[in-house]
Design an enzyme around this catalytic site. Structure first.
Site, PDB file in Angstrom:
ATOM      1  N   THR A  28       0.541  -1.075   0.661  1.00 13.57           N
ATOM      2  CA  THR A  28      -0.265  -0.126   0.126  1.00 13.57           C
ATOM      3  C   THR A  28       1.087   1.431  -0.148  1.00 13.57           C
ATOM      4  O   THR A  28       2.100   1.539   0.648  1.00 13.57           O
ATOM      5  CB  THR A  28      -0.843  -0.016   1.133  1.00 13.57           C
ATOM      6  OG1 THR A  28      -1.760  -0.738   1.202  1.00 13.57           O
ATOM      7  CG2 THR A  28      -1.339   1.125   1.443  1.00 13.57           C
ATOM      8  N   THR A  31       4.564   4.567  -3.622  1.00 16.08           N
ATOM      9  CA  THR A  31       5.060   3.349  -4.355  1.00 16.08           C
ATOM     10  C   THR A  31       4.746   2.123  -4.665  1.00 16.08           C
ATOM     11  O   THR A  31       4.605   1.920  -6.053  1.00 16.08           O
ATOM     12  CB  THR A  31       6.571   3.339  -3.343  1.00 16.08           C
ATOM     13  OG1 THR A  31       7.256   4.838  -2.445  1.00 16.08           O
ATOM     14  CG2 THR A  31       7.877   2.838  -4.367  1.00 16.08           C
ATOM     15  N   GLY A  82       6.304  -0.290   0.021  1.00 15.00           N
ATOM     16  CA  GLY A  82       7.210   0.429   0.065  1.00 15.00           C
ATOM     17  C   GLY A  82       7.518   0.215   1.838  1.00 15.00           C
ATOM     18  O   GLY A  82       7.135  -0.259   2.527  1.00 15.00           O
ATOM     19  N   ALA A  83       8.437   1.319   1.960  1.00 12.55           N
ATOM     20  CA  ALA A  83       8.415   1.572   3.421  1.00 12.55           C
ATOM     21  C   ALA A  83       8.442   3.415   3.897  1.00 12.55           C
ATOM     22  O   ALA A  83       8.605   4.245   3.087  1.00 12.55           O
ATOM     23  CB  ALA A  83       9.831   0.783   3.487  1.00 12.55           C
ATOM     24  N   ASP A  84       8.601   3.737   5.462  1.00 15.85           N
ATOM     25  CA  ASP A  84       8.498   5.063   5.352  1.00 15.85           C
ATOM     26  C   ASP A  84      10.179   4.459   5.224  1.00 15.85           C
ATOM     27  O   ASP A  84      10.648   6.592   5.605  1.00 15.85           O
ATOM     28  CB  ASP A  84       8.303   5.447   7.062  1.00 15.85           C
ATOM     29  CG  ASP A  84       6.486   5.143   6.331  1.00 15.85           C
ATOM     30  OD1 ASP A  84       6.083   5.479   5.171  1.00 15.85           O
ATOM     31  OD2 ASP A  84       6.000   4.533   6.950  1.00 15.85           O
ATOM     32  N   GLY A  96       2.712   4.890   7.526  1.00 18.84           N
ATOM     33  CA  GLY A  96       2.477   5.245   7.172  1.00 18.84           C
ATOM     34  C   GLY A  96       0.749   5.987   5.921  1.00 18.84           C
ATOM     35  O   GLY A  96      -0.110   6.888   6.971  1.00 18.84           O
ATOM     36  N   GLU A 103      -0.475  -5.325   6.103  1.00 21.98           N
ATOM     37  CA  GLU A 103       0.856  -5.466   5.545  1.00 21.98           C
ATOM     38  C   GLU A 103       1.369  -6.332   6.484  1.00 21.98           C
ATOM     39  O   GLU A 103       2.702  -7.506   5.724  1.00 21.98           O
ATOM     40  CB  GLU A 103       1.250  -3.965   5.543  1.00 21.98           C
ATOM     41  CG  GLU A 103       0.992  -3.026   4.499  1.00 21.98           C
ATOM     42  CD  GLU A 103       1.551  -1.743   4.876  1.00 21.98           C
ATOM     43  OE1 GLU A 103       2.071  -1.267   5.214  1.00 21.98           O
ATOM     44  OE2 GLU A 103       1.075  -1.094   3.484  1.00 21.98           O
TER      45      GLU A 103
HETATM   46  C1  5RP Z   1       1.648   2.502   4.233  1.00 19.12           C
HETATM   47  C2  5RP Z   1       2.862   2.178   3.871  1.00 19.12           C
HETATM   48  C3  5RP Z   1       4.231   2.444   2.933  1.00 19.12           C
HETATM   49  O1  5RP Z   1       4.190   0.944   2.235  1.00 19.12           O
HETATM   50  C4  5RP Z   1       4.392   3.073   3.476  1.00 19.12           C
HETATM   51  O2  5RP Z   1       3.984   4.695   3.724  1.00 19.12           O
HETATM   52  C5  5RP Z   1       5.829   4.666   2.447  1.00 19.12           C
HETATM   53  O3  5RP Z   1       4.729   5.289   1.569  1.00 19.12           O
HETATM   54  P1  5RP Z   1       4.755   5.295   0.403  1.00 19.12           P
HETATM   55  O4  5RP Z   1       4.955   4.618  -0.622  1.00 19.12           O
HETATM   56  O5  5RP Z   1       3.891   6.173   0.107  1.00 19.12           O
HETATM   57  O6  5RP Z   1       6.195   6.679   0.100  1.00 19.12           O
HETATM   58  O7  5RP Z   1       3.565   1.060   5.100  1.00 19.12           O
HETATM   59  O8  5RP Z   1       0.740   1.850   5.163  1.00 19.12           O
END
Ligand code: 5RP
Length: 218
Positions: A28, A31, A82-84, A96, A103
């Site tokens: 989610t 990315t 993705g990841a924060d 985020g 996830e």
């Molecule tokens: C959602 C997540 C996303 O992977 C994380 O927030 C990264 O988001 P983005 O790709 O928009 O930077 O953990 O719960």
């Protein structure tokens, strides 16, 4: 390159990890959304995808990818998300977008976790990004008090209810020296569903988008 172009580049690179049959897991966020757009172009290669959120399920369906219930599959070959924040040890903060629990469930069922991120997400130590914690609503105050005892400053994410009907506390000011230990400690708090540390089950591969190209960390 812009941040969006870097995200697009890693999303394209992640296609190399998509198997030629079977069901994959899809994460989610922005990315992951670029990855879904790429996946749509090769959708005939796979049998379907397990989504880590309702938003991802809707986007997958929009591209004609069949969304599969996780209970109907044994194991997923790959999970792309993705990841924060992420370290060179491939420990992450996620959530985020508020989808951390689903996830984590999809990641747990996957042989390989492919993290896709632009290079702003690579950090030496986790914790500058407030750690999301999903909590059962009636435990909100209790869980917040316990998080303060761990040195954090929890802030209720206003106006957000997760796909599971819960609330999110974003915990500021944590100095995360041992992510595996802290992940476990926070998950021990009664009323916490899970927290956004992905350290006990880190990523297996990081595809990091930079101006010089996509770097691969394993
Ligand atoms: C959602 C997540 C996303 O992977 C994380 O927030 C990264 O988001 P983005 O790709 O928009 O930077 O953990 O719960």
């Amino acid at each position: 390159m812009t941040q969006d172009e870097l995200k697009q580049a890693v999303a394209r690179a992640a296609l190399d990890y998509v198997p030629s049959a079977g069901v994959i897991g899809v994460g989610t966020g922005s990315t992951a959304n670029y990855f879904i757009d790429e996946l749509g172009k090769i959708k005939h290669r796979i049998d379907g995808a397990v989504a880590s959120s309702e938003a991802t399920a809707a986007r997958l369906r929009g591209h004609g990818v069949e969304v599969v219930d996780l209970n109907n599959v044994n194991e997923l070959a790959v999970y792309v998300d993705g990841a924060d924040e992420i370290t060179e040890h491939l420990h992450m903060i996620k959530g985020g977008g508020g989808a951390l629990t689903r996830e984590k469930i999809v990641a747990a069922c996957s042989r390989q976790f492919i993290c896709v991120a632009d290079d702003s997400k690579l950090v030496g130590m986790l914790g500058r990004f407030p750690l999301p914690v999903e909590v059962i609503p009636m435990a909100r105050s209790y869980a917040a008090r316990e998080l303060v005892k761990l040195g954090g400053q929890p802030v209720l994410r206003q106006g957000v209810t997760t796909d599971n009907g819960n609330i999110i506390l974003d915990v500021h000011q944590l100095h995360i020296l041992n992510p595996v230990e802290l992940e476990e400690k926070i998950n021990q708090i009664t009323g916490v569903v899970t927290n956004g540390l992905f350290a006990a089950r880190p990523a297996d591969v990081l595809l990091l988008g930079a101006d010089q190209g996509v770097k691969t960390f394993t």
